[in-house]
Design a protein around this motif. Sequence first.
Motif: not given
Length: 304
Positions: A259-267, A269-275
């Motif tokens: 489930x965690x990898x699905x969240x990362x693969x969806x983009x 996680x990266x979007x949240x970090x960059x906000x």
Amino acid sequence: MTRKILTGLSSETYEHPFDRKALASLQNMPGVSLLLKKINEYGIDRLLRLQSLGSEIRISPRNFPQLHQALVETCQILDVAPLPELYLFRGTGYIQTYIVGVEKPIVGINLDAMEWLGTNELLYVLGHEVTRIKSHDMVYHQMAIVMPTLKNLLSSNTFGFGGLVASGVELALYNWRMMSRFSADRAGLLACQDVGVATTTLMKLAGLPHDYLTTPVIEDFLAQAREFASNNFDNLDQITKILSYTESGLSWVVMRTGELLKWVDSGEYDNLIQQTNLKTPEESEEKEGKTPEEKEGWNFLTSW
């Protein structure tokens, strides 16, 4: 490694939809208000705090500086304040952590976790715990911890009626507790900000020592996690799901990693970090024009 401090982070921005759905179902169940009231009457919050204070070693910058600093950094990154107390308890042969305390949260970590986990991995497991404070779901998390004892007390004091009420809520609690791990894993990743660290931490939670974490082992584990995640979780047999939720000793790290990898693969996680603005629009709108009492919301200790 320089990690981003997620000032203004809202738990809603990383909340797993299964977590949100399960909590809503739990809150709407008949009998939940009764159980929460009984937990308050029995002083469970204070008793759990005394249990840690009386039997475990309180961590400070002086006695275990690495552990203390890991908690400080985790709370800074996830924007959690004030800093909860941290306690060290005896080894159990596998990594264990906990959080209790609605009024004054306490985080517990065992000797195995301190010895098995590196500094970055400590951020992951501590982030997994302190997110309960941020999500404001400590009252339900704590209810799940004391449910077996509470159910027996209610059953003996209400001619069995309380036990029947608790049994219905119990399954909903176990369901939500399982689903809430998905959100907590996301918070752990936001704390350590390294998917590789999150992966090795989850593998250690499954009981695998560091010496066995070779590249082939990690790669095969990730392949297994992605394979599991490719299944439709909602289509699992209902009885299997219930048995899974009630077996609290299982770590379910493969499912959680998937489930965690699905969240990362969806983009996401990266979007949240960059906000730069980490508060949700709904949260900002809700806080506008409200009194301090309305902003605080329901208070576990005083609202009965």
